[in-house]
Design a protein around this motif. Structure first.
Motif, PDB file in Angstrom:
ATOM      1  N   ALA A  11     -31.800  20.341  18.175  1.00 55.00           N
ATOM      2  CA  ALA A  11     -32.033  21.411  17.196  1.00 55.00           C
ATOM      3  C   ALA A  11     -32.245  20.778  15.827  1.00 55.00           C
ATOM      4  CB  ALA A  11     -30.843  22.370  17.141  1.00 55.00           C
ATOM      5  N   PHE A  12     -32.952  21.507  14.968  1.00 51.15           N
ATOM      6  CA  PHE A  12     -33.166  21.101  13.584  1.00 51.15           C
ATOM      7  C   PHE A  12     -32.513  22.107  12.653  1.00 51.15           C
ATOM      8  CE2 PHE A  12     -37.051  19.256  15.530  1.00 51.15           C
ATOM      9  CZ  PHE A  12     -36.871  17.946  15.144  1.00 51.15           C
ATOM     10  N   HIS A  13     -32.087  21.632  11.489  1.00 45.65           N
ATOM     11  CA  HIS A  13     -31.645  22.516  10.419  1.00 45.65           C
ATOM     12  C   HIS A  13     -31.687  21.721   9.117  1.00 45.65           C
ATOM     13  CE1 HIS A  13     -27.895  20.527  11.693  1.00 45.65           C
ATOM     14  NE2 HIS A  13     -27.465  20.715  10.454  1.00 45.65           N
ATOM     15  N   GLU A  14     -31.458  22.399   8.023  1.00 47.73           N
ATOM     16  CA  GLU A  14     -31.427  21.751   6.719  1.00 47.73           C
ATOM     17  C   GLU A  14     -30.053  21.904   6.112  1.00 47.73           C
ATOM     18  OE1 GLU A  14     -34.052  22.528   3.317  1.00 47.73           O
ATOM     19  OE2 GLU A  14     -35.697  22.058   4.688  1.00 47.73           O
ATOM     20  N   ARG A  15     -29.617  20.888   5.405  1.00 53.26           N
ATOM     21  CA  ARG A  15     -28.340  20.952   4.689  1.00 53.26           C
ATOM     22  C   ARG A  15     -28.599  20.476   3.267  1.00 53.26           C
ATOM     23  NH1 ARG A  15     -23.891  17.684   7.383  1.00 53.26           N
ATOM     24  NH2 ARG A  15     -24.027  19.365   8.897  1.00 53.26           N
ATOM     25  N   GLU A  16     -28.526  21.412   2.339  1.00 52.61           N
ATOM     26  CA  GLU A  16     -28.762  21.107   0.926  1.00 52.61           C
ATOM     27  C   GLU A  16     -30.089  20.384   0.718  1.00 52.61           C
ATOM     28  OE1 GLU A  16     -25.314  19.390  -0.971  1.00 52.61           O
ATOM     29  OE2 GLU A  16     -23.982  20.632   0.254  1.00 52.61           O
ATOM     30  N   GLY A  17     -31.139  20.849   1.416  1.00 53.69           N
ATOM     31  CA  GLY A  17     -32.478  20.286   1.267  1.00 53.69           C
ATOM     32  C   GLY A  17     -32.741  19.032   2.074  1.00 53.69           C
ATOM     33  N   VAL A  18     -31.782  18.607   2.896  1.00 48.35           N
ATOM     34  CA  VAL A  18     -31.918  17.388   3.704  1.00 48.35           C
ATOM     35  C   VAL A  18     -32.204  17.779   5.151  1.00 48.35           C
ATOM     36  CG1 VAL A  18     -30.730  15.317   4.533  1.00 48.35           C
ATOM     37  CG2 VAL A  18     -30.379  16.104   2.187  1.00 48.35           C
ATOM     38  N   LYS A  19     -33.229  17.154   5.749  1.00 48.55           N
ATOM     39  CA  LYS A  19     -33.574  17.424   7.145  1.00 48.55           C
ATOM     40  C   LYS A  19     -32.478  16.869   8.055  1.00 48.55           C
ATOM     41  CE  LYS A  19     -37.194  16.717  10.583  1.00 48.55           C
ATOM     42  NZ  LYS A  19     -38.486  16.071  10.869  1.00 48.55           N
ATOM     43  N   MET A  20     -31.873  17.758   8.841  1.00 45.33           N
ATOM     44  CA  MET A  20     -30.784  17.394   9.737  1.00 45.33           C
ATOM     45  C   MET A  20     -31.144  17.800  11.159  1.00 45.33           C
ATOM     46  SD  MET A  20     -28.405  16.186   7.662  1.00 45.33           S
ATOM     47  CE  MET A  20     -26.909  16.211   8.640  1.00 45.33           C
ATOM     48  N   GLY A  21     -30.444  17.241  12.109  1.00 44.45           N
ATOM     49  CA  GLY A  21     -30.625  17.639  13.497  1.00 44.45           C
ATOM     50  C   GLY A  21     -29.300  17.625  14.233  1.00 44.45           C
ATOM     51  N   LYS A  22     -29.230  18.456  15.246  1.00 43.03           N
ATOM     52  CA  LYS A  22     -28.089  18.428  16.160  1.00 43.03           C
ATOM     53  C   LYS A  22     -28.487  17.443  17.262  1.00 43.03           C
ATOM     54  CE  LYS A  22     -25.490  21.929  16.690  1.00 43.03           C
ATOM     55  NZ  LYS A  22     -24.210  21.416  16.207  1.00 43.03           N
ATOM     56  N   ILE A  23     -27.666  16.422  17.460  1.00 43.02           N
ATOM     57  CA  ILE A  23     -27.974  15.341  18.397  1.00 43.02           C
ATOM     58  C   ILE A  23     -27.011  15.425  19.577  1.00 43.02           C
ATOM     59  CG2 ILE A  23     -28.332  12.860  18.652  1.00 43.02           C
ATOM     60  CD1 ILE A  23     -30.063  14.185  16.424  1.00 43.02           C
ATOM     61  N   ASP A  24     -27.563  15.382  20.774  1.00 42.41           N
ATOM     62  CA  ASP A  24     -26.774  15.447  22.009  1.00 42.41           C
ATOM     63  C   ASP A  24     -26.569  14.033  22.544  1.00 42.41           C
ATOM     64  OD1 ASP A  24     -25.633  15.897  24.474  1.00 42.41           O
ATOM     65  OD2 ASP A  24     -27.303  17.056  25.279  1.00 42.41           O
ATOM     66  N   TYR A  25     -25.299  13.659  22.679  1.00 45.84           N
ATOM     67  CA  TYR A  25     -24.924  12.353  23.232  1.00 45.84           C
ATOM     68  C   TYR A  25     -24.305  12.573  24.603  1.00 45.84           C
ATOM     69  CZ  TYR A  25     -25.157  11.100  18.281  1.00 45.84           C
ATOM     70  OH  TYR A  25     -25.550  10.921  16.979  1.00 45.84           O
ATOM     71  N   GLY A  26     -25.090  12.966  25.566  1.00 46.75           N
ATOM     72  CA  GLY A  26     -24.576  13.166  26.922  1.00 46.75           C
ATOM     73  C   GLY A  26     -23.560  14.282  27.023  1.00 46.75           C
ATOM     74  N   GLY A  27     -23.789  15.388  26.316  1.00 50.76           N
ATOM     75  CA  GLY A  27     -22.896  16.534  26.397  1.00 50.76           C
ATOM     76  C   GLY A  27     -22.057  16.768  25.154  1.00 50.76           C
ATOM     77  N   ILE A  28     -21.957  15.785  24.291  1.00 53.81           N
ATOM     78  CA  ILE A  28     -21.253  15.924  23.030  1.00 53.81           C
ATOM     79  C   ILE A  28     -22.302  15.969  21.930  1.00 53.81           C
ATOM     80  CG2 ILE A  28     -19.680  14.789  21.408  1.00 53.81           C
ATOM     81  CD1 ILE A  28     -18.371  13.501  23.907  1.00 53.81           C
ATOM     82  N   THR A  29     -22.208  16.948  21.032  1.00 45.79           N
ATOM     83  CA  THR A  29     -23.214  17.053  19.977  1.00 45.79           C
ATOM     84  C   THR A  29     -22.600  16.773  18.613  1.00 45.79           C
ATOM     85  OG1 THR A  29     -22.893  19.438  19.741  1.00 45.79           O
ATOM     86  CG2 THR A  29     -24.630  18.713  21.248  1.00 45.79           C
TER      87      THR A  29
END
Length: 92
Positions: A11-29
């Motif tokens: 997933a993508f989102h922004e935090r205070e104008g910074v491009k962020m992503g939700k990263i999946d590490y084998g079931g842990i994000t």
């Protein structure tokens, strides 16, 4: 020693104008900054070091790296709950 850990962008989102992503590490994000890999797309694999995605890798390289890290027992950091800011929703 500092290690980058491979994960999949789910997933993508922004935090205070910074491009962020939700990263999946084998079931842990976990969240990671994606500013250094501006061309990253949903489903891409990235190497994450201290909360910053520093490069893209293909799925096979990510799997190989993850396997090596597991064999060296170097995955405990992603298994530890992330600290929360007061009033922030828990992350999964």
């Amino acid at each position: 020693m500092c290690l980058a850990i491979p994960g999949k962008i789910v997933a993508f989102h922004e935090r205070e104008g910074v491009k962020m992503g939700k990263i999946d590490y084998g079931g842990i994000t976990r969240d990671a900054c994606l500013e250094y890999v501006a061309d990253a797309s949903l489903g891409d694999y990235v190497m994450v070091h201290v909360g910053f995605a520093i490069s893209k890798v293909d799925e096979q390289e990510a799997a190989r790296t993850y396997q090596y890290l597991a064999e060296m027992d170097q995955l405990t950091e992603i298994e530890t709950p992330e600290p929360r800011i007061s009033g922030e929703e828990p992350k999964t």
